[in-house]
Enzyme design. Structure first.
Site, PDB file in Angstrom:
ATOM      1  CG  ASP A 111      -2.309   0.679   0.975  1.00 19.34           C
ATOM      2  OD1 ASP A 111      -2.437   1.216   0.005  1.00 19.34           O
ATOM      3  OD2 ASP A 111      -3.153   0.047   1.771  1.00 19.34           O
ATOM      4  CG  ASP A 172     -10.239   1.597  -1.100  1.00 17.90           C
ATOM      5  OD1 ASP A 172      -9.210   1.334  -1.581  1.00 17.90           O
ATOM      6  OD2 ASP A 172     -10.480   1.597   0.024  1.00 17.90           O
TER       7      ASP A 172
END
Length: 372
Positions: A111, A172
């Site tokens: 990430d 997302d």
């Protein structure tokens, strides 16, 4: 003490993947997202699993997952903290890569929270890539580099592909039609810069997120099919369009509670074959006409996957008619071609000449996927 909810959950998912056809369909990675770690590193500076939720550590879980013929994915962050505030890999890239390899990890989702400047972000992604290769273990490297870079500067996809196996481009994904719709629109708007770079060894990842059941931290997510936010037609659209986009297929759902219909769609061999086509070309939008979109993807054997998407959200099924000369710059059907419908149901449409037109009936927010 709290029960080892997370470890048990992953064991149960591995059992389901091995016994209910998921592994045979090609879903081989079981991936842990953020929050698996203890809040601090150990005395030697190494990451460690939360001992309450993973009492046997990640190595024991990896051994179990491997015993089922599956592979284990794990999560870390290029910055000092993960998105949930756990220890990131900044300053520990080589150590963390060695740790993951020693545990038997097969995929790393890396990430980009708390990553700082574009230079530090890029340096971190490059260094972890080199560190993973240096371990000698084959570990798929899933980057979020372009997503975090894009607000500051244009990503250099040629460089990103040198270091990453797939890379996240957009926000997302959520269990909603608006989320799926926005991902498709962003991909179409940016297709001139992203489609050409995709191919064997490196893939565009339209989205990524942690698990839908947030407390369980289960999967990297791509396919939200099998949850509750999408209608049947919208589920068909996601499966069809992710195949057209050559997107990595990761599910985010609970395999213990999935409906037979969703399971059948996610395990559809014809759709998965399109997604995994060895030519490795990503598809693209070739026509937008009011509520309809026409997408194509070149396949091996001079074939094409073709998706007709109806963005209309009210009313009943509508017909869309297009000339086969639109496909493959006019070459897909020259002088003739067979057409087979793959989704929403599988059936042969017969043989058509180059100058023929196809009329396709598509439900609102649905997609018809064809192989030409």
């Amino acid at each position: 003490p709290r029960s080892p909810r997370s470890e048990r959950l992953f064991v149960e998912m591995a059992d389901r993947m091995a016994s209910e056809g998921w592994r045979e369909a090609g879903y081989e990675f079981l991936c842990i997202d953020d929050c698996w770690m203890a809040p601090t590193r150990d005395g030697q500076g190494r990451l460690r699993a939360d001992p309450r939720r993973f009492p046997g550590g990640i190595r024991r879980l990896a051994d179990y997952v491997h015993s089922k013929g599956l592979k284990l994915g794990i999560y870390s962050d290029v910055g000092e903290k993960t998105c949930a505030g756990f220890p990131g890999s900044y300053g520990h890239y080589e150590l963390d890569a060695r740790t993951f390899a020693s545990w038997g990890v097969d995929l790393l989702k890396f990430d980009g929270c708390s990553s700082g400047s574009p230079e530090r972000l890029a340096e971190g992604y490059r260094r972890m890539s080199l560190a993973l290769n240096k371990t000698g273990r084959s570990i798929v490297y899933a980057c979020e580099w372009p997503f975090y870079l894009r607000p500051m500067q244009q990503p250099n996809y040629t460089e990103i592909k040198q270091y990453c196996n797939h890379w996240r481009n957009f926000y997302d994904v959520y269990d909603s039609w608006n989320s799926i719709k926005s991902i498709l629109e962003w991909t179409a708007l940016h297709q001139d810069s992203i489609v050409k770079i995709a191919g064997p060894g490196g893939w565009n990842d339209p989205d990524m997120a942690s698990s839908v059941t947030r407390r369980s931290f289960v999967f990297l997510s791509q396919l939200v099919i099998g949850n509750f936010g999408l209608s049947w037609d919208q589920s068909v659209t996601q499966m069809a369009m992710w195949a057209i986009m050559a997107a990595p297929l990761f599910m985010s759902n609970d395999l213990r509670r999935i409906s037979p219909e969703a399971k059948c769609l996610l395990q559809n061999k014809e759709v998965i074959a399109i997604n995994q086509d060895p030519l490795g070309r990503q598809g693209y939008r070739i026509l937008k006409d009011k509520t309809f979109e026409l997408w194509e993807r070149p396949l091996s054997g001079r074939a094409y996957a073709v998706a007709v998407l109806n963005q209309q959200e009210i009313g009943g099924p509508q017909n869309f008619t297009f000339s086969l000369t639109f496909l493959g710059s006019g070459l897909a059907c020259n002088p003739a071609c067979s057409v087979r419908q793959v989704l929403p149901a599988s059936r042969d449409w017969g043989v058509y000449s180059w100058i023929s037109s196809l009329s396709v009936e598509v439900n609102p927010t649905g997609t018809v996927l064809l192989k030409v």
